[in-house]
Write an enzyme that holds these catalytic residues in place. Structure first.
Site, PDB file in Angstrom:
ATOM      1  N   CYS A 233       7.571   1.856   6.249  1.00 14.63           N
ATOM      2  CA  CYS A 233       6.310   2.111   6.958  1.00 14.63           C
ATOM      3  C   CYS A 233       6.155   3.492   7.570  1.00 14.63           C
ATOM      4  CB  CYS A 233       6.128   1.074   8.048  1.00 14.63           C
ATOM      5  SG  CYS A 233       5.954  -0.577   7.383  1.00 14.63           S
ATOM      6  N   PHE A 234       7.132   3.933   8.359  1.00 12.06           N
ATOM      7  CA  PHE A 234       6.894   5.128   9.178  1.00 12.06           C
ATOM      8  C   PHE A 234       6.450   6.331   8.346  1.00 12.06           C
ATOM      9  CE2 PHE A 234       9.646   4.006  13.148  1.00 12.06           C
ATOM     10  CZ  PHE A 234       8.653   3.144  13.557  1.00 12.06           C
ATOM     11  N   GLN A 235       7.271   6.687   7.353  1.00 14.07           N
ATOM     12  CA  GLN A 235       6.925   7.883   6.583  1.00 14.07           C
ATOM     13  C   GLN A 235       5.589   7.682   5.858  1.00 14.07           C
ATOM     14  OE1 GLN A 235       9.958  10.091   4.413  1.00 14.07           O
ATOM     15  NE2 GLN A 235       8.690   9.887   2.601  1.00 14.07           N
TER      16      GLN A 235
ATOM     17  N   THR B 120       0.869  -1.189   0.000  1.00 14.76           N
ATOM     18  CA  THR B 120       0.000   0.000   0.000  1.00 14.76           C
ATOM     19  C   THR B 120       0.907   1.241   0.000  1.00 14.76           C
ATOM     20  OG1 THR B 120      -0.062  -0.209   2.419  1.00 14.76           O
ATOM     21  CG2 THR B 120      -1.977  -1.021   1.222  1.00 14.76           C
TER      22      THR B 120
ATOM     23  N   THR C 286      -1.417  -2.389   5.794  1.00 16.43           N
ATOM     24  CA  THR C 286      -1.718  -1.158   6.541  1.00 16.43           C
ATOM     25  C   THR C 286      -2.519  -0.238   5.623  1.00 16.43           C
ATOM     26  OG1 THR C 286       0.369  -1.392   7.716  1.00 16.43           O
ATOM     27  CG2 THR C 286      -0.686   0.771   7.790  1.00 16.43           C
TER      28      THR C 286
ATOM     29  N   SER D 185      19.375   9.283  15.763  1.00 16.31           N
ATOM     30  CA  SER D 185      19.950   8.702  14.550  1.00 16.31           C
ATOM     31  C   SER D 185      19.955   9.734  13.434  1.00 16.31           C
ATOM     32  CB  SER D 185      19.140   7.484  14.109  1.00 16.31           C
ATOM     33  OG  SER D 185      17.864   7.892  13.652  1.00 16.31           O
TER      34      SER D 185
ATOM     35  N   LEU E 195       4.963  -6.371  13.186  1.00 17.09           N
ATOM     36  CA  LEU E 195       6.355  -6.857  13.171  1.00 17.09           C
ATOM     37  C   LEU E 195       7.279  -5.758  12.671  1.00 17.09           C
ATOM     38  CD1 LEU E 195       7.580  -7.495  10.079  1.00 17.09           C
ATOM     39  CD2 LEU E 195       5.977  -9.347  10.225  1.00 17.09           C
TER      40      LEU E 195
HETATM   41  N1  LIG Z   1       7.367  -4.300   5.777  1.00 13.70           N
HETATM   42  C1  LIG Z   1       6.966  -4.279   7.034  1.00 13.70           C
HETATM   43  O1  LIG Z   1       7.772  -4.415   7.946  1.00 13.70           O
HETATM   44  C2  LIG Z   1       5.511  -4.107   7.377  1.00 13.70           C
HETATM   45  C3  LIG Z   1       5.089  -4.312   8.696  1.00 13.70           C
HETATM   46  C4  LIG Z   1       3.735  -4.169   9.013  1.00 13.70           C
HETATM   47  C5  LIG Z   1       2.827  -3.844   8.012  1.00 13.70           C
HETATM   48  N2  LIG Z   1       3.253  -3.652   6.749  1.00 13.70           N
HETATM   49  C6  LIG Z   1       2.237  -3.391   5.710  1.00 13.70           C
HETATM   50  O2  LIG Z   1       1.961  -4.645   5.048  1.00 13.70           O
HETATM   51  C7  LIG Z   1       1.670  -4.422   3.662  1.00 13.70           C
HETATM   52  C8  LIG Z   1       2.628  -5.239   2.806  1.00 13.70           C
HETATM   53  O3  LIG Z   1       3.939  -4.768   3.024  1.00 13.70           O
HETATM   54  P1  LIG Z   1       5.209  -5.552   2.490  1.00 13.70           P
HETATM   55  O4  LIG Z   1       6.392  -4.853   3.059  1.00 13.70           O
HETATM   56  O5  LIG Z   1       5.015  -7.003   2.721  1.00 13.70           O
HETATM   57  O6  LIG Z   1       5.087  -5.244   0.914  1.00 13.70           O
HETATM   58  P2  LIG Z   1       5.849  -5.975  -0.274  1.00 13.70           P
HETATM   59  O7  LIG Z   1       5.900  -5.012  -1.395  1.00 13.70           O
HETATM   60  O8  LIG Z   1       7.110  -6.593   0.238  1.00 13.70           O
HETATM   61  O9  LIG Z   1       4.888  -7.204  -0.663  1.00 13.70           O
HETATM   62  C9  LIG Z   1       3.633  -7.063  -1.246  1.00 13.70           C
HETATM   63  C10 LIG Z   1       3.467  -8.177  -2.272  1.00 13.70           C
HETATM   64  O10 LIG Z   1       2.112  -8.167  -2.748  1.00 13.70           O
HETATM   65  C11 LIG Z   1       2.119  -8.586  -4.104  1.00 13.70           C
HETATM   66  N3  LIG Z   1       0.871  -8.200  -4.746  1.00 13.70           N
HETATM   67  C12 LIG Z   1       0.402  -6.947  -4.997  1.00 13.70           C
HETATM   68  N4  LIG Z   1      -0.828  -7.019  -5.548  1.00 13.70           N
HETATM   69  C13 LIG Z   1      -1.147  -8.342  -5.649  1.00 13.70           C
HETATM   70  C14 LIG Z   1      -2.283  -9.053  -6.125  1.00 13.70           C
HETATM   71  N5  LIG Z   1      -3.361  -8.401  -6.584  1.00 13.70           N
HETATM   72  N6  LIG Z   1      -2.261 -10.393  -6.101  1.00 13.70           N
HETATM   73  C15 LIG Z   1      -1.187 -11.072  -5.611  1.00 13.70           C
HETATM   74  N7  LIG Z   1      -0.084 -10.448  -5.128  1.00 13.70           N
HETATM   75  C16 LIG Z   1      -0.066  -9.101  -5.148  1.00 13.70           C
HETATM   76  C17 LIG Z   1       3.341  -7.895  -4.683  1.00 13.70           C
HETATM   77  O11 LIG Z   1       3.771  -8.546  -5.865  1.00 13.70           O
HETATM   78  C18 LIG Z   1       4.343  -8.022  -3.521  1.00 13.70           C
HETATM   79  O12 LIG Z   1       5.177  -9.161  -3.653  1.00 13.70           O
HETATM   80  C19 LIG Z   1       1.765  -2.914   3.465  1.00 13.70           C
HETATM   81  O13 LIG Z   1       0.489  -2.367   3.611  1.00 13.70           O
HETATM   82  C20 LIG Z   1       2.659  -2.453   4.606  1.00 13.70           C
HETATM   83  O14 LIG Z   1       2.400  -1.129   4.988  1.00 13.70           O
HETATM   84  C21 LIG Z   1       4.564  -3.792   6.401  1.00 13.70           C
HETATM   85  O1  LIG Z   2      15.272   4.431  18.618  1.00 20.98           O
HETATM   86  C1  LIG Z   2      15.206   4.266  17.393  1.00 20.98           C
HETATM   87  C2  LIG Z   2      14.474   3.209  16.800  1.00 20.98           C
HETATM   88  C3  LIG Z   2      14.444   3.111  15.416  1.00 20.98           C
HETATM   89  N1  LIG Z   2      15.103   3.999  14.633  1.00 20.98           N
HETATM   90  C4  LIG Z   2      15.017   3.898  13.166  1.00 20.98           C
HETATM   91  O2  LIG Z   2      13.644   3.872  12.806  1.00 20.98           O
HETATM   92  C5  LIG Z   2      13.446   3.124  11.603  1.00 20.98           C
HETATM   93  C6  LIG Z   2      12.357   2.087  11.784  1.00 20.98           C
HETATM   94  O3  LIG Z   2      12.805   1.092  12.687  1.00 20.98           O
HETATM   95  P1  LIG Z   2      11.853  -0.076  13.213  1.00 20.98           P
HETATM   96  O4  LIG Z   2      10.609   0.503  13.717  1.00 20.98           O
HETATM   97  O5  LIG Z   2      12.646  -0.881  14.144  1.00 20.98           O
HETATM   98  O6  LIG Z   2      11.635  -0.937  11.898  1.00 20.98           O
HETATM   99  P2  LIG Z   2      10.379  -1.162  10.910  1.00 20.98           P
HETATM  100  O7  LIG Z   2      10.576  -2.479  10.283  1.00 20.98           O
HETATM  101  O8  LIG Z   2      10.209   0.031  10.044  1.00 20.98           O
HETATM  102  O9  LIG Z   2       9.109  -1.327  11.893  1.00 20.98           O
HETATM  103  C7  LIG Z   2       8.154  -0.291  12.085  1.00 20.98           C
HETATM  104  O10 LIG Z   2       7.206  -0.286  11.038  1.00 20.98           O
HETATM  105  C8  LIG Z   2       6.503  -1.547  10.873  1.00 20.98           C
HETATM  106  C9  LIG Z   2       5.644  -1.412   9.637  1.00 20.98           C
HETATM  107  O11 LIG Z   2       4.431  -0.806   9.867  1.00 20.98           O
HETATM  108  C10 LIG Z   2       5.711  -1.836  12.139  1.00 20.98           C
HETATM  109  O12 LIG Z   2       4.996  -3.053  11.977  1.00 20.98           O
HETATM  110  C11 LIG Z   2       6.658  -1.907  13.330  1.00 20.98           C
HETATM  111  O13 LIG Z   2       5.924  -2.119  14.531  1.00 20.98           O
HETATM  112  C12 LIG Z   2       7.438  -0.597  13.420  1.00 20.98           C
HETATM  113  O14 LIG Z   2       8.404  -0.673  14.462  1.00 20.98           O
HETATM  114  C13 LIG Z   2      14.822   2.529  11.270  1.00 20.98           C
HETATM  115  O15 LIG Z   2      15.443   3.326  10.301  1.00 20.98           O
HETATM  116  C14 LIG Z   2      15.571   2.596  12.584  1.00 20.98           C
HETATM  117  O16 LIG Z   2      16.952   2.648  12.429  1.00 20.98           O
HETATM  118  C15 LIG Z   2      15.819   5.048  15.208  1.00 20.98           C
HETATM  119  O17 LIG Z   2      16.410   5.871  14.516  1.00 20.98           O
HETATM  120  N2  LIG Z   2      15.857   5.147  16.574  1.00 20.98           N
END
Ligand SMILES: NC(=O)c1ccc[n+]([C@@H]2O[C@H](COP(=O)([O-])OP(=O)(O)OC[C@H]3O[C@@H](n4cnc5c(N)ncnc54)[C@H](O)[C@@H]3O)[C@@H](O)[C@H]2O)c1
Ligand SMILES: O=c1ccn([C@@H]2O[C@H](COP(=O)(O)OP(=O)(O)O[C@H]3O[C@H](CO)[C@@H](O)[C@H](O)[C@H]3O)[C@@H](O)[C@H]2O)c(=O)[nH]1
EC number: 1.1.1.22
Length: 459
Positions: A273-275, A88, A128, A266, A160
């Site tokens: 995700c964050f931004q 997304t 998300t 940092s 996660l």
């Molecule tokens: N990356 C993270 O740490 C994290 C953590 C929590 C939540 N999220 C959220 O989870 C969602 C997924 O994130 P991600 O990092 O896994 O993304 P990603 O880009 O790694 O994976 C998404 C996958 O979905 C597939 N896809 C898209 N449309 C499709 C369709 N219609 N049918 C089948 N496959 C399709 C894409 O090919 C891709 O491989 C986002 O909304 C993100 O914000 C991500």
């Molecule tokens: O004290 C801190 C902690 C983190 N970071 C930075 O913040 C960013 C994000 O870090 P982190 O949150 O650990 O990783 P993400 O995988 O982006 O996980 C965040 O984003 C995910 C996607 O939504 C959520 O699921 C998680 O709960 C949330 O922590 C990275 O660049 C880190 O280096 C800092 O600069 N200072």
């Protein structure tokens, strides 16, 4: 046997549903994606994402109750529960460009479910999404329902963090399951709760209404990122006053109401995700005619940009106001340690800045692929500049040879234990080191002879 399908085999869908398969031997899990290369990698010995502990989980269940496939329709037809775990990203054009989430992938996955399902399904929003997306999904599904098929929609956001995905999934702080508060919605909620109950303690499985669940995900990320921007804002005050940001974070973190986590200053937060999620919240606030709320959250992202540019400028200033033709070694390109992911990594912004100042840059990261670094940089800079000014090097000592300055941009543990005497000997003098992650032993480095600059500290 309960059957689960996960649409989207990315950073979330892959690990999340692999852990479900691992913890629930009686559930059959099929993770599908349109991207053949990604699915091939999931079926190979070299998984498409690096996460500590993930290989063990996948290799233990793959071919037994865990399958990776591009046969999306088949998996939908067979499943009882379907996770929608597609990307997304922030919209790049059109209404809400630069802020709103692009829901095209969620919508297309939802339409596919509506089109091919031949029995009732529980559809779970794992991606998300902006608050009330489940309503649009429900409208699409209901408009396409036929032959008495029912679709129940749940929100089950994922918390996660990359680099710790497996432990986060094995021992989550909480699992949120939102549903419509109707008898059918609550029944669907219970069906998903029963899956998690295979390994998550009951008191950590939280049920609530759909909109609270959707908003809680954006809220949690906004609050976490806000802490980082707050400590980074304080790091600027530290540099100007002689206070030490690590000491300030420690002192504040001892207050149990504040707590010590997520207060590490940092060069700026990165990650997919964050931004994205804060901008999504900003857009949502604006759409709800809440401009003051939008401006409040927007400032978290603005502060992050400020931190990156502040650090870049400090580097140039310390290098006698010019880095043209100087050799800058970048340690770390991933957005955080223990991942090969570079999405929104602060390193991308800084390397582009160094390129514009016409420095020669060598980049070392223990996990990021060369092609990924090239793709990230050339998205913003001309390919010729990349070819001419950038080298990706696979050994930190080699990367630092002949350098005027080392800039640490990712907090990889290995950077703490390198032989800095050896590195110093091979660098141009005066040899500078800029620690954008506050991980190095400054005193030791200074004793070796380095000029050391650390975010949030004046040494
Ligand atoms: N990356 C993270 O740490 C994290 C953590 C929590 C939540 N999220 C959220 O989870 C969602 C997924 O994130 P991600 O990092 O896994 O993304 P990603 O880009 O790694 O994976 C998404 C996958 O979905 C597939 N896809 C898209 N449309 C499709 C369709 N219609 N049918 C089948 N496959 C399709 C894409 O090919 C891709 O491989 C986002 O909304 C993100 O914000 C991500
Ligand atoms: O004290 C801190 C902690 C983190 N970071 C930075 O913040 C960013 C994000 O870090 P982190 O949150 O650990 O990783 P993400 O995988 O982006 O996980 C965040 O984003 C995910 C996607 O939504 C959520 O699921 C998680 O709960 C949330 O922590 C990275 O660049 C880190 O280096 C800092 O600069 N200072």
């Amino acid at each position: 046997m309960t059957k689960i399908c996960c649409i989207g085999a990315g950073y979330v869908g892959g690990p999340t549903c692999a852990v479900i398969a691992y913890k629930c031997p009686n559930v059959q899990v099929t993770i599908v994606d349109l991207n053949q290369a990604r699915i091939d990698a999931w079926n190979s010995g070299n998984l498409p994402i690096y996460e500590p502990g993930l290989d063990e989980v996948v290799f233990a269940c793959r071919g037994k109750n865990l399958f990776f496939s591009t046969e999306v329709d088949k998996a939908i037809v067979e499943a009882d529960l379907i996770f929608v775990s597609v990307n997304t990203p922030t919209k790049k054009s059109g209404i809400g460009a630069g802020f709103a989430a692009d829901l095209a992938y969620v919508e297309s996955a939802t339409r596919r479910i509506a089109q091919v399902a031949t029995s009732s399904k529980i559809v779970i929003e794992k991606s998300t999404v902006p608050c009330r997306t489940a309503e649009s999904m429900r409208t699409i599904l209901e408009a396409n329902s036929h032959d008495g098929i029912r679709f129940d929609i749940l929100s089950n956001p994922e918390f996660l963090a990359e680099g710790t995905a497996v432990p986060d999934l094995m021992k989550p702080d909480r699992v949120l399951i939102g549903s419509l508060q109707t008898p059918e919605g609550i029944k669907a909620q219970q069906a998903l709760a029963a899956v998690y109950a295979n390994w998550v303690p009951k008191e950590k499985i939280i049920t609530m209404n759909l909109w609270s669940s959707e908003l809680s995900k954006l809220a949690a990320n906004a609050l976490l990122a806000q802490r980082i921007s707050s400590i980074n804002a304080l790091s600027a005050i530290c540099e100007a006053t002689g206070a030490d940001v690590d000491e300030v974070a420690y002192a504040c973190g001892l207050d149990t109401r504040i707590g010590p986590k997520f207060l590490k200053a940092s060069v700026g937060f990165g990650g997919s995700c964050f931004q994205k999620d804060i901008l999504n919240l900003v857009y949502l606030s604006e759409s709800l005619h809440l401009p003051e709320v939008a401006a409040y959250w927007k400032q978290v992202v603005d502060m992050n940009e400020y931190q990156k540019s502040r650090f870049s400028q400090r580097i140039v200033k310390r290098l006698f106001n010019t880095i043209t033709n100087k050799n800058i070694t970048v340690f770390g390109f991933a957005f955080k340690k223990n991942t090969g992911d570079t999405r929104e990594s602060a390193a991308i912004t800084l390397v582009n800045y160094f390129l514009q100042e016409r420095a020669n840059i060598s980049i070392y990261d223990p996990k990021v692929d060369d092609d990924q670094i090239r793709a990230d940089i050339t998205e913003l800079a001309p390919v010729e500049a990349f070819e001419k000014q950038i080298k990706v090097v696979h050994d930190p000592y080699q990367a630092a040879k002949g350098a005027d300055a080392i800039v640490v941009l990712t907090e990889w543990d290995e950077f703490k234990t390198l032989n800095y005497e050896q590195i110093y000997a091979g660098m141009n003098k005066p040899a500078f080191i800029f620690d954008g992650r506050l991980i190095l032993d400054s005193k030791k480095l200074r004793d070796i002879g380095f000029q050391v600059e650390v975010i949030g500290k004046t040494l």
